[in-house]
Enzyme design. Structure first.
Site, PDB file in Angstrom:
ATOM      1  CD  GLU A 155      24.934  57.275  48.441  1.00  0.00           C
ATOM      2  OE1 GLU A 155      25.681  56.994  47.472  1.00  0.00           O
ATOM      3  OE2 GLU A 155      25.132  56.831  49.591  1.00  0.00           O
ATOM      4  CG  PHE A 182      33.617  58.077  60.076  1.00  0.00           C
ATOM      5  CD1 PHE A 182      34.548  57.725  59.101  1.00  0.00           C
ATOM      6  CD2 PHE A 182      32.424  57.369  60.141  1.00  0.00           C
ATOM      7  CE1 PHE A 182      34.293  56.699  58.221  1.00  0.00           C
ATOM      8  CE2 PHE A 182      32.162  56.334  59.258  1.00  0.00           C
ATOM      9  CZ  PHE A 182      33.099  55.993  58.289  1.00  0.00           C
ATOM     10  CD  GLN A 183      30.166  57.541  56.487  1.00  0.00           C
ATOM     11  OE1 GLN A 183      29.114  57.492  57.092  1.00  0.00           O
ATOM     12  NE2 GLN A 183      30.463  56.667  55.525  1.00  0.00           N
ATOM     13  CE  LYS A 239      23.448  57.640  64.625  1.00  0.00           C
ATOM     14  NZ  LYS A 239      24.586  56.704  64.528  1.00  0.00           N
ATOM     15  CG  MET A 272      27.377  64.958  20.831  1.00  0.00           C
ATOM     16  SD  MET A 272      26.590  65.176  19.230  1.00  0.00           S
ATOM     17  CE  MET A 272      24.862  65.138  19.664  1.00  0.00           C
TER      18      MET A 272
END
Lengths: 587, 109
Positions: free
Chosen positions: A54, A116-117, A166, A494
């Protein structure tokens, strides 16, 4: 008669996106966004790019937006899908990139139950978005989505996030068309400063009196599409200019008035000019600490005029004598007519003769150096620049963060806006690979059939490349013809440079020697032709090879000791500028 | 320099907006002395009054930033370090300060 149509939240969602003229979305499916992906299965007008992580989706959306000016769109699932976007959203927030992120959420009855999630995405992203909202019904989508696009693009642009449970995506209702767009509260937030004519007169007066004027511009010039107005301003006044990292490409890099980039790794001439000018006109920039160094010593003796759209940037780090808030393009358009009529412009040009001679001396005194004796980044990138210029190739370059980013900004001459894509504010390693892929999708979408495809190049170090290298397969899958160039010094270059210069060469955990993958084999495993450049004689051939059509990867082996010069150490002034490597004795 | 500020903010009618306002002060060295909110039934908006103590320059920057939030409608305060303010904030002081600043600018030039 109003005709209504029974539609689900997810169907409404895509109708709204179509209404916003969205052509491409970057996303990754998951449980909470299943209804959206089910609807998307039948939609042909929107291309969905399936990423591998993502974070990659958000950087791709950023690359897409920076290359085209269109709003990038991301669709990810709840919980980890959403939290993986956080770095990208922060990056877009810092660099004012208008993108809209849609995150799935657990159904409303499960909110707050550690489901969940489930993650409090609204809470997590509140400080890194211009606006975010949890939508509670499909009807709300009809208002929230246009508002999201409007907010993302208004004023100082930035990311906006909409969280959709959802059950909202599944819920059906009678869709009766889009509500008419009426003035909303947020629209009053558009900056409208009236009666600025006296301010513009002051700008003209300052220009007339100045003997050592300098113009310093940033990404705001590109964001407000003010590049042609700026060019006119520069050519009318014959004022020398310098640009920030994000401003590169705002005016052609080979313009005779260009002094190059300013700041920590800016050119000697631009930093000297900042230090010695008597009038500093700042356009669409925010006096970033990488630019100013020690603020108390920054351009001490100049009269400063600051143009910016964000009121909170005014006098934030550097006090300016005149602040002009508003859209830069509009403000330049207001100044230009007076500038054209102004007879004292002739004096202005005469006043500057001595100044130009000094600037020319500084340019010669300490130019950017190219080491032609050994294979290194300065040679490779200057050769790349020459080849692109010689072939008159249209190109965009996405850089990562660190030495590769600074070398690219120094040695590549960006000729037009939206061709230099980099993570400036947040400094996100792993940015260039997905951003270049996103830019390639954007350029392809904008391409007229008669036009030759623009080359999109990703330049990264070996460290940053590994942070999002999984997206190579996305480039392969969708035939995004990105040229991946890795400057491999087997170090986090760097940080190594800072350890060498300021930490007594204690190279603590920056070496990747013997711990890097074989980048050519890795590319091969993802279906990308690759080549390793490790011989000085092969530079030109290798660059020509990587610029050939299709997705390609070129790994360039460069020395560990190569450093970016000049460098002004953090919180220091021009007097502390280091222009070349010290010998052991000098240290 | 740390100063006490009394700030009044008119904002949208939800927790998200209140949270966004309060969030901006978090982790930046401010002390919250008092806080009250009240519904403005006439406008269907909320009024937040707070006393905070903290670095004045940063507070001004944050207030200017807050002023760009879509659901923040008005910001006012009882104390203002005038030399820092200029355009952008919805304050009755703004005009006067601009004039003062303009005069000083001329002198500098």
């Amino acid at each position: 008669m109003i005709i209504s149509k029974r539609m689900s939240g997810s169907q409404i969602f895509f109708e709204c996106l179509k209404n916003e003229k969205v052509k491409t979305i970057f996303g990754y499916p998951g449980g909470a966004v299943l209804p959206f992906y089910d609807t998307l299965y039948d939609i042909k007008e929107i291309e969905h790019i399936l990423v591998r992580h993502e974070q990659g989706a958000v950087h791709m959306a950023e690359g897409y937006t920076r290359a085209t000016g269109k709003t990038g769109v991301v669709l990810v699932t709840s919980g980890p899908g959403a939290t993986n976007t956080v770095t990208g959203i922060t990056d877009a927030f810092m660099d004012s990139v208008p993108i809209v992120i849609f995150t799935g959420q657990v159904p409303k009855p499960f909110l707050g139950l550690d489901s969940f999630q489930e993650a409090d995405v609204i809470g997590i992203t509140r400080p890194i978005t211009k606006w975010n909202k949890l939508v509670r019904s499909p009807q709300e989508l009809l208002e929230a989505i246009p508002k999201a696009f409007e907010i993302a693009n208004s004023g100082r642009p930035g990311p906006v996030l909409i969280d959709i449970p959802k059950d909202v995506a599944l819920e059906e209702f009678d869709f009766q068309g889009f509500p008419a767009r009426t003035p909303k509260a947020f629209e009053s937030k558009k900056i409208q400063i009236k009666n600025q004519s006296d301010i513009f007169e002051k700008v003209l007066k300052a220009l007339e009196k100045a003997k050592k004027p300098l113009l310093y511009f940033g990404g705001g010039v590109i964001q407000s599409q003010a590049c042609s107005e700026l060019k006119e301003f520069v050519e009318l006044t014959n004022i020398p200019f310098t640009s920030t990292l994000q401003g590169l490409g705002g005016l052609p890099g080979d313009h005779p008035n260009s002094l190059g980039m300013l700041g920590m790794h800016g050119t000697y001439s631009s930093n000297m000019a900042i230090d010695h000018c008597d009038l500093l006109i700042v356009l669409g920039a925010r006096f970033d600490d990488r630019v100013t160094g020690k603020t108390s010593l920054f351009s001490k003796n100049s009269y400063k005029i600051h143009f910016d759209i964000d009121p909170s940037n005014m006098d934030k780090t550097i006090h300016c004598d005149l602040n002009v808030i508003g859209d830069l393009k509009n403000n330049l358009l207001k100044i230009l007519p007076s500038l054209k009529k102004n007879k004292s412009l002739k004096n202005l040009n005469e006043n500057q003769n001595q100044w130009w001679s000094t600037l020319s001396d500084w340019k010669q005194e300490c130019p950017l150096k190219i080491n032609k004796k050994e294979l290194g980044a300065t040679l490779i990138l200057s050769e790349l620049n020459s080849i692109l210029k010689k072939n008159k190739t249209k190109f965009s370059i996405a850089t990562d963060v660190g030495q590769n980013q600074m070398w690219a900004s120094q040695y590549i001459q960006f000729q037009s806006p939206k061709t230099h894509i980099t993570s400036g504010g947040l400094g996100t390693m792993g940015f260039s690979v997905p951003a270049a892929i996103g830019a390639a999708f954007g350029k392809k979408e904008q391409l007229n059939k008669s036009e030759k495809e623009e080359i999109v190049i990703s330049i990264s170090g070996d460290g940053g490349f590994q942070m999002n290298m999984q997206e190579l397969i996305t480039a392969t899958t969708y035939k995004a013809p990105v040229k991946f160039i890795i400057l491999n010094n087997s170090y986090l270059g760097m940080i190594r440079q800072w350890q060498e210069l300021f930490h007594k060469e204690r190279f603590s955990f920056t070496s990747l020697e013997g711990a890097n993958p074989d980048f050519c084999l890795l590319a091969k495993s993802m279906g990308i032709p690759s080549k390793r450049l490790d011989d000085l004689k092969d530079v030109e051939n290798s660059i020509n090879w990587v610029l050939e059509p299709g997705t390609r990867l070129l790994e360039c082996i460069i020395p560990q000791e190569e450093m970016v010069f000049p460098i002004i150490p953090s919180n220091s002034s021009i007097k502390d500028m280091i222009t070349e490597r010290f010998s052991k004795e000098e240290k | 320099m740390n100063l006490n500020f009394e700030i009044k903010i008119i904002f949208g009618n939800d927790f998200d907006c209140l949270n966004k306002i309060l969030n901006i002060f978090c982790g930046k060295g401010f002390t919250l002395e008092s806080l009250t909110t009240q519904m403005q039934y006439k406008n269907n908006k909320n009024e937040l009054k707070m006393k905070v103590k903290g670095p004045q320059k940063l507070l001004i920057i944050l207030l200017k930033r807050m002023d760009t939030f879509p659901d923040v409608f008005n910001i006012s305060w009882n104390k203002a370090p005038a030399f820092i303010f200029n355009e952008g904030l919805q304050s009755p002081l703004t005009k006067k300060i601009n004039q003062r600043k303009g005069e000083r600018n001329e002198a500098l030039l």
